[in-house]
Design an enzyme around this catalytic site. Structure first.
Site, PDB file in Angstrom:
ATOM      1  N   ARG A   1      -9.946  10.045   6.577  1.00 41.51           N
ATOM      2  CA  ARG A   1      -9.787  11.212   7.467  1.00 41.51           C
ATOM      3  C   ARG A   1     -10.868  12.269   7.265  1.00 41.51           C
ATOM      4  O   ARG A   1     -10.575  13.470   7.173  1.00 41.51           O
ATOM      5  CB  ARG A   1      -8.407  11.849   7.250  1.00 41.51           C
ATOM      6  CG  ARG A   1      -7.306  10.846   7.458  1.00 41.51           C
ATOM      7  CD  ARG A   1      -5.946  11.367   7.165  1.00 41.51           C
ATOM      8  NE  ARG A   1      -5.033  10.241   7.031  1.00 41.51           N
ATOM      9  CZ  ARG A   1      -3.812  10.305   6.527  1.00 41.51           C
ATOM     10  NH1 ARG A   1      -3.353  11.469   6.096  1.00 41.51           N
ATOM     11  NH2 ARG A   1      -3.061   9.241   6.458  1.00 41.51           N
TER      12      ARG A   1
ATOM     13  N   LEU B   1       1.855   1.808  -3.271  1.00 41.59           N
ATOM     14  CA  LEU B   1       1.755   0.368  -3.493  1.00 41.59           C
ATOM     15  C   LEU B   1       0.865   0.022  -4.669  1.00 41.59           C
ATOM     16  O   LEU B   1       1.004  -1.050  -5.257  1.00 41.59           O
ATOM     17  CB  LEU B   1       1.245  -0.314  -2.222  1.00 41.59           C
ATOM     18  CG  LEU B   1       2.191  -0.214  -1.035  1.00 41.59           C
ATOM     19  CD1 LEU B   1       1.608  -0.901   0.183  1.00 41.59           C
ATOM     20  CD2 LEU B   1       3.550  -0.829  -1.371  1.00 41.59           C
TER      21      LEU B   1
ATOM     22  N   ASP C   1       4.481  11.079  -2.327  1.00 39.11           N
ATOM     23  CA  ASP C   1       4.065   9.779  -1.793  1.00 39.11           C
ATOM     24  C   ASP C   1       5.304   9.042  -1.305  1.00 39.11           C
ATOM     25  O   ASP C   1       6.352   9.110  -1.960  1.00 39.11           O
ATOM     26  CB  ASP C   1       3.420   8.967  -2.942  1.00 39.11           C
ATOM     27  CG  ASP C   1       2.263   8.101  -2.450  1.00 39.11           C
ATOM     28  OD1 ASP C   1       2.251   7.761  -1.264  1.00 39.11           O
ATOM     29  OD2 ASP C   1       1.389   7.772  -3.274  1.00 39.11           O
TER      30      ASP C   1
ATOM     31  N   HIS D   1       6.966   5.276   6.553  1.00 43.37           N
ATOM     32  CA  HIS D   1       6.276   4.912   5.308  1.00 43.37           C
ATOM     33  C   HIS D   1       6.088   6.107   4.390  1.00 43.37           C
ATOM     34  O   HIS D   1       5.884   5.948   3.193  1.00 43.37           O
ATOM     35  CB  HIS D   1       4.911   4.296   5.637  1.00 43.37           C
ATOM     36  CG  HIS D   1       5.013   2.932   6.212  1.00 43.37           C
ATOM     37  ND1 HIS D   1       4.769   1.792   5.498  1.00 43.37           N
ATOM     38  CD2 HIS D   1       5.384   2.509   7.456  1.00 43.37           C
ATOM     39  CE1 HIS D   1       4.956   0.729   6.263  1.00 43.37           C
ATOM     40  NE2 HIS D   1       5.331   1.138   7.463  1.00 43.37           N
TER      41      HIS D   1
ATOM     42  N   ASP E   1      40.946  17.497  21.505  1.00 41.23           N
ATOM     43  CA  ASP E   1      39.576  17.704  21.969  1.00 41.23           C
ATOM     44  C   ASP E   1      38.524  17.657  20.864  1.00 41.23           C
ATOM     45  O   ASP E   1      37.345  17.645  21.142  1.00 41.23           O
ATOM     46  CB  ASP E   1      39.460  19.068  22.648  1.00 41.23           C
ATOM     47  CG  ASP E   1      39.552  20.185  21.629  1.00 41.23           C
ATOM     48  OD1 ASP E   1      40.553  20.221  20.877  1.00 41.23           O
ATOM     49  OD2 ASP E   1      38.609  20.984  21.533  1.00 41.23           O
TER      50      ASP E   1
ATOM     51  N   ALA F   1       0.954   1.178  -7.568  1.00 43.63           N
ATOM     52  CA  ALA F   1       1.828   0.998  -8.740  1.00 43.63           C
ATOM     53  C   ALA F   1       2.335  -0.441  -8.791  1.00 43.63           C
ATOM     54  O   ALA F   1       2.345  -1.083  -9.848  1.00 43.63           O
ATOM     55  CB  ALA F   1       3.001   1.966  -8.660  1.00 43.63           C
TER      56      ALA F   1
ATOM     57  N   ARG G   1      -6.440   6.548  -1.877  1.00 40.83           N
ATOM     58  CA  ARG G   1      -7.213   7.101  -0.761  1.00 40.83           C
ATOM     59  C   ARG G   1      -7.493   8.538  -1.168  1.00 40.83           C
ATOM     60  O   ARG G   1      -6.647   9.175  -1.826  1.00 40.83           O
ATOM     61  CB  ARG G   1      -6.369   7.087   0.518  1.00 40.83           C
ATOM     62  CG  ARG G   1      -6.331   5.756   1.224  1.00 40.83           C
ATOM     63  CD  ARG G   1      -5.646   5.832   2.590  1.00 40.83           C
ATOM     64  NE  ARG G   1      -4.333   6.449   2.519  1.00 40.83           N
ATOM     65  CZ  ARG G   1      -4.064   7.692   2.912  1.00 40.83           C
ATOM     66  NH1 ARG G   1      -5.026   8.462   3.406  1.00 40.83           N
ATOM     67  NH2 ARG G   1      -2.849   8.186   2.807  1.00 40.83           N
TER      68      ARG G   1
ATOM     69  N   GLY H   1      -5.457   1.031   3.590  1.00 38.02           N
ATOM     70  CA  GLY H   1      -4.199   1.791   3.584  1.00 38.02           C
ATOM     71  C   GLY H   1      -2.992   0.907   3.378  1.00 38.02           C
ATOM     72  O   GLY H   1      -3.046  -0.310   3.564  1.00 38.02           O
ATOM     73  N   GLY H   2      -1.925   1.579   2.969  1.00 37.22           N
ATOM     74  CA  GLY H   2      -0.725   0.888   2.535  1.00 37.22           C
ATOM     75  C   GLY H   2      -0.017   0.101   3.626  1.00 37.22           C
ATOM     76  O   GLY H   2       0.444  -1.017   3.389  1.00 37.22           O
TER      77      GLY H   2
HETATM   78  P1  ADQ Z   1      -1.056   4.915   1.657  1.00 36.68           P
HETATM   79  O1  ADQ Z   1      -1.024   6.379   1.615  1.00 36.68           O
HETATM   80  O2  ADQ Z   1      -2.262   4.324   2.252  1.00 36.68           O
HETATM   81  O3  ADQ Z   1       0.183   4.278   2.405  1.00 36.68           O
HETATM   82  P2  ADQ Z   1      -0.575   3.321  -0.890  1.00 36.68           P
HETATM   83  O4  ADQ Z   1       0.813   2.889  -0.897  1.00 36.68           O
HETATM   84  O5  ADQ Z   1      -1.064   3.754  -2.215  1.00 36.68           O
HETATM   85  O6  ADQ Z   1      -0.881   4.514   0.086  1.00 36.68           O
HETATM   86  O7  ADQ Z   1      -1.468   2.093  -0.429  1.00 36.68           O
HETATM   87  C1  ADQ Z   1      -2.831   2.074  -0.545  1.00 36.68           C
HETATM   88  C2  ADQ Z   1      -3.346   0.661  -0.328  1.00 36.68           C
HETATM   89  O8  ADQ Z   1      -4.751   0.698  -0.167  1.00 36.68           O
HETATM   90  C3  ADQ Z   1      -3.046  -0.244  -1.493  1.00 36.68           C
HETATM   91  O9  ADQ Z   1      -2.662  -1.498  -1.010  1.00 36.68           O
HETATM   92  C4  ADQ Z   1      -4.370  -0.330  -2.241  1.00 36.68           C
HETATM   93  O10 ADQ Z   1      -4.603  -1.528  -2.885  1.00 36.68           O
HETATM   94  C5  ADQ Z   1      -5.365  -0.128  -1.145  1.00 36.68           C
HETATM   95  N1  ADQ Z   1      -6.543   0.573  -1.693  1.00 36.68           N
HETATM   96  C6  ADQ Z   1      -6.528   1.769  -2.247  1.00 36.68           C
HETATM   97  N2  ADQ Z   1      -7.766   2.065  -2.674  1.00 36.68           N
HETATM   98  C7  ADQ Z   1      -8.560   1.049  -2.353  1.00 36.68           C
HETATM   99  C8  ADQ Z   1      -9.949   0.776  -2.505  1.00 36.68           C
HETATM  100  N3  ADQ Z   1     -10.783   1.623  -3.053  1.00 36.68           N
HETATM  101  N4  ADQ Z   1     -10.404  -0.356  -2.046  1.00 36.68           N
HETATM  102  C9  ADQ Z   1      -9.597  -1.220  -1.480  1.00 36.68           C
HETATM  103  N5  ADQ Z   1      -8.298  -1.029  -1.302  1.00 36.68           N
HETATM  104  C10 ADQ Z   1      -7.776   0.106  -1.724  1.00 36.68           C
HETATM  105  C11 ADQ Z   1       1.378   4.746   3.063  1.00 36.68           C
HETATM  106  C12 ADQ Z   1       2.203   5.739   2.273  1.00 36.68           C
HETATM  107  C13 ADQ Z   1       2.577   5.158   0.934  1.00 36.68           C
HETATM  108  C14 ADQ Z   1       3.297   3.831   1.113  1.00 36.68           C
HETATM  109  C15 ADQ Z   1       2.511   2.907   2.029  1.00 36.68           C
HETATM  110  C16 ADQ Z   1       3.272   1.652   2.376  1.00 36.68           C
HETATM  111  O11 ADQ Z   1       1.489   6.957   2.117  1.00 36.68           O
HETATM  112  O12 ADQ Z   1       3.402   6.059   0.221  1.00 36.68           O
HETATM  113  O13 ADQ Z   1       3.453   3.214  -0.135  1.00 36.68           O
HETATM  114  O14 ADQ Z   1       2.188   3.555   3.247  1.00 36.68           O
HETATM  115  O15 ADQ Z   1       4.511   1.935   2.907  1.00 36.68           O
END
Ligand code: ADQ
Length: 765
Positions: free
Chosen positions: A339, A404, A400, A192, A711, A406, A301, A55-56
């Site tokens: 989840r 990240l 979103d 986030h 006031d 991107a 995810r 996760g991000g």
């Molecule tokens: P996320 O919803 O988890 O985060 P995102 O910003 O896309 O979303 O980050 C996902 C991360 O997981 C990335 O670093 C990516 O490289 C990694 N990842 C995804 N798929 C993967 C895989 N199959 N194997 C390994 N790694 C994987 C939340 C918010 C986002 C926000 C971030 C950070 O929902 O909008 O950008 O927090 O603030």
């Protein structure tokens, strides 16, 4: 601001860079609090193990904390067997080696908190999916309880001067809980995920508590300005709290508001890109496998906000509408399970599996699988290999916070090749304008844009990608984190500013003393709420005899210049106070003024037009129809919607709605909607009590005693403009810039009686 370095290499440790400090404090430490740690407990067949969290949030914060140092508090990730010695030993090791301090939540609290309120109530609503909202009171209780357990853990670790940085929607109650336990602590909060629009936020059960929880912080930061604006709109609509673009006052405590888009740690990717054998191996293999085909990449995810089914449908559309792409393109979709205990996520998985089967079954050939679907987490070396390989990265989020992926893709394109296709509903779109933007809900146009991305000529590709690449490298996660911590420390310093101007209780004898010794006095009074209580209808506030006597007595003293400034109309003031000899009157908050020696009123801006009333009146009348007991008052320069007699909660609710609506409508005009005590007043911006002061001081220069009482917020303009030696009094509760406060109009009248009697006493002696 440069980070402060502390060299620890000679102790055999990694160099530690402390976070940037505004006010240097030797013992200041950082405490990060988030739902998950970068480490997660995992039950294996033989016992317990540690896994890395996905996760991000973890991806971003981990490098930041590793560089800067600090403690990280978060949930262990599994609620079972909390007494198991092997499990406990792992948590001790986390604390000692990684400075990760695990919070253990009882099993039913963890479920209600995480799978319940956080992810079935907050997550869908914050991502504009109110139809996915599930709520039950039990999961709310679990959410409160989990926040409380987190708060206790933070208090346990906290030392004075520490900076507490709370993350994300799981912990929205934590700032206020901490504020109650640690009133002086520096508390920052970063969201986030997006903040929903003020149309959607109010559907949330327990929305008031959430906002009240958040505003316990010193700093609230969001991914984009858009999210920040939506937060402000929700605050106004739900709590009736007005805020400035970058600040909010909670009583006398300021809360700073910021938009701080999160970044990545580019080296985490570029290091693998350039010198990692495993990455190079994966890459070489795939180049071979996909030779002659363009590679589209999607990494998400498996969450319904990420738009995976929408992407697959758009891809099928593209393949059907562009037969030339047959066997020439492949989409690699990585989808990390997430989840899975929640039904919606299981439904999503079923739907995606069906679409994957359909696309490959119907559109594939014996030599070509158009869609490669990987439904598991992959290693970073594989991820980087894929980023390097992909001709196009396709981000299709329906909503979103940032996204990240991107930024990671762009970081892996140092040569400036590759195309980023980005949903306009991802926060990243606000700062990645060189991407090809899509509306992922529009299947046809998305397919067209993907087609365009595949065919984009090299020059344009490089131009776009180079600009993106440079920006991602510049605005990295360290820059983001440093800005957050600087803003937090500045926000804490701001508290001092308010503390210095904390008003004191009225001290009549001191004021009386100064009054007696002065020869040129200027006394300025507001009327409603200051000299008299609010009346149910404006016309009922006829001045009582004692008030007229007071004004008469004060105005008759030749050393005094007495001014009544009010929001009321000139006719109204003339009728009520015209008989008071020597009294200056200012009507409609400073639009017109009456010198007692002049025969008529003087307009401060004679050319001002009021043809706008015809447009605004029907809107206010509509609110009158919706709000029994409310009514519209027409003044010369203003229209006022009064809702004092309406049912209080309903009145406040509609007032917030009216202000939000008028704010948008009047944005480009010189009109504004102002909130007063149970009124919304639409009027031009220029009349203000502060501005009138200049006119008064021209007519009556160099007073040696200035006294002003009021006031509401219109009086704050005046207090702000008055010289420091002026005696200013705020009547009633609420924040103020006045030097004194007093509970109500009666206290003020007692003081004025004392003053008025002074004159009588001197005359008598
Ligand atoms: P996320 O919803 O988890 O985060 P995102 O910003 O896309 O979303 O980050 C996902 C991360 O997981 C990335 O670093 C990516 O490289 C990694 N990842 C995804 N798929 C993967 C895989 N199959 N194997 C390994 N790694 C994987 C939340 C918010 C986002 C926000 C971030 C950070 O929902 O909008 O950008 O927090 O603030």
């Amino acid at each position: 601001m440069a980070a402060v370095e502390r060299d620890t290499t000679e102790m055999g440790l990694q160099p530690v860079t402390r976070f940037p400090v505004v006010r240097q404090s030797e013992d200041a430490r950082l405490i990060v609090v988030s739902n998950r740690l970068p480490l997660t407990l995992q039950r294996t067949e033989t016992g317990w193990a540690t896994a890395r969290s996905s996760g991000g949030l973890a991806s971003a914060m981990n490098p930041f904390l590793r560089r800067g140092g600090g403690d990280w508090i978060g949930w262990a990730g599994d609620a079972a067997e909390q007494d198991n010695p092997e499990r406990r030993a792992i948590l001790v090791e986390w604390a000692e080696k990684e400075r990760c301090f695990a919070v253990d939540l009882p099993e039913e609290v963890a479920a209600g908190f995480y799978e319940g309120y956080a992810n079935q109530t907050l997550w869908p609503v914050f991502h504009n999916f109110p139809s996915q909202l599930n709520f039950d009171a039990k999961s709310w209780e679990a959410y409160v309880e989990a926040n409380r357990i987190f708060a206790n853990k933070v208090v346990e670790r906290y030392k004075p001067n520490d900076l507490i940085w709370v993350h994300d929607y799981h912990l929205m109650l934590l700032p206020q809980m901490l504020r109650e336990k640690l009133p002086d602590a520096a508390i920052g909060f970063f969201l986030h995920i997006p903040f929903p629009s003020s149309e959607i936020f109010p559907v949330l059960p327990r929305r008031e508590e959430l906002l009240e929880g958040l505003i316990g912080a010193d700093l609230l930061a969001f991914q984009t300005h858009g999210h920040l604006q939506q937060f402000r709109a929700a605050l106004l609509r739900v709590l009736g709290m007005e805020s400035k673009i970058a600040e909010l006052a909670v009583g006398s405590r300021p809360v700073r508001l910021e938009a701080l888009p999160i970044g990545i740690a580019p080296e985490e990717y570029t290091q693998l890109l350039n010198g990692d054998d495993k990455t190079a191996q994966h890459y070489a293999e795939w180049v071979e496998r996909y030779r002659g085909r363009k590679v589209l990449l999607a990494v998400d995810r498996l969450d319904y906000t990420k738009g995976v089914p929408e992407r697959l449908r758009a891809y099928a559309h593209l393949l059907r509408s562009s037969p030339g792409l047959k066997e020439k393109v492949v989409l690699i979709q990585i989808a990390v399970p997430t989840r899975e205990a929640i039904d919606t996520y299981q439904d999503l998985r079923t739907e995606v599996n069906r679409l994957v089967g359909e696309i490959n079954g119907k559109l594939g050939t014996p030599d070509w699988t158009p869609l490669v679907y990987i439904n598991r987490s992959i290693e970073k070396s594989e991820l980087v290999g894929l980023y390097k390989l992909a001709d196009v990265c396709w981000i299709g989020s329906l909503r979103d916070g940032m996204n990240l992926v991107a930024k990671e893709y762009v970081a892996c394109k140092p040569e400036g090749d590759g195309v980023l296709v980005l949903s306009e509903f991802a926060g990243a779109a606000a700062e990645m304008g060189e991407a090809l933007l899509i509306n992922p809900f529009d299947e046809n146009r998305t397919a067209e844009t993907i087609g365009r991305a595949l065919a984009l000529d090299e020059q344009e590709r490089r131009l776009r990608m180079t600009a993106l690449h440079n920006r991602v490298l510049r605005n990295d996660v360290f820059h983001w984190g440093d800005r957050f911590l600087v803003a937090l420390q500045e926000a804490v310093l701001q508290r001092g500013r308010y503390a210095d101007t904390q008003p004191q209780r009225l001290r009549p004898s001191e004021i009386h003393d100064a009054y007696v010794h002065a020869d040129r006095r200027l006394l300025i009074f507001d009327y409603d709420g200051t000299l008299v209580p609010f009346a149910r209808r404006p016309q009922q506030a006829v001045p009582p005899i004692p008030v007229l006597d007071l004004l008469n007595a004060m105005a008759a003293d030749s050393k005094n210049r007495v001014v009544l400034i009010s929001g009321r109309s000139p006719e109204n003031l003339g009728r009520w106070f015209g008989t008071v000899q020597g009294l200056w009157l200012v009507a409609e908050h400073g639009a017109e003024l009456k010198d007692p020696s002049a025969p008529t009123w003087e307009a401060l801006r004679p050319q001002s037009v009021s043809d706008w009333k015809a447009t605004v009146m029907p809107i206010l009348e509509h609110f009158v129809d919706r709000t029994p007991g409310s009514f519209v008052e027409e003044k010369k320069y203003a229209l006022v919607w009064h809702y004092r007699m309406a049912e209080p909660e309903f009145g406040e609710w509609l007032a917030n709605e009216l202000v939000s609506m008028l704010e948008a409508m009047l944005a480009e005009t010189e009109l504004r909607a102002f909130r007063g005590e149970k009124v919304i007043e639409v009027k031009p911006v220029w009349p203000s009590k502060g501005e009138v002061l200049e006119r008064l001081l021209t007519a009556y220069p160099d007073p040696d005693f200035i006294f002003a009482a009021g006031d509401d917020r219109t009086d704050e303009d005046l207090f702000e403009r008055l010289p420091e030696h002026a005696w200013t009094v705020h009547v009633g509760p609420g924040p103020t810039r006045a030097s004194f406060v007093t509970a109500d109009f009666q206290n003020l009248r007692r003081l004025l009686t004392l003053i008025a009697e002074t004159r009588d006493a001197r005359r008598a002696s």
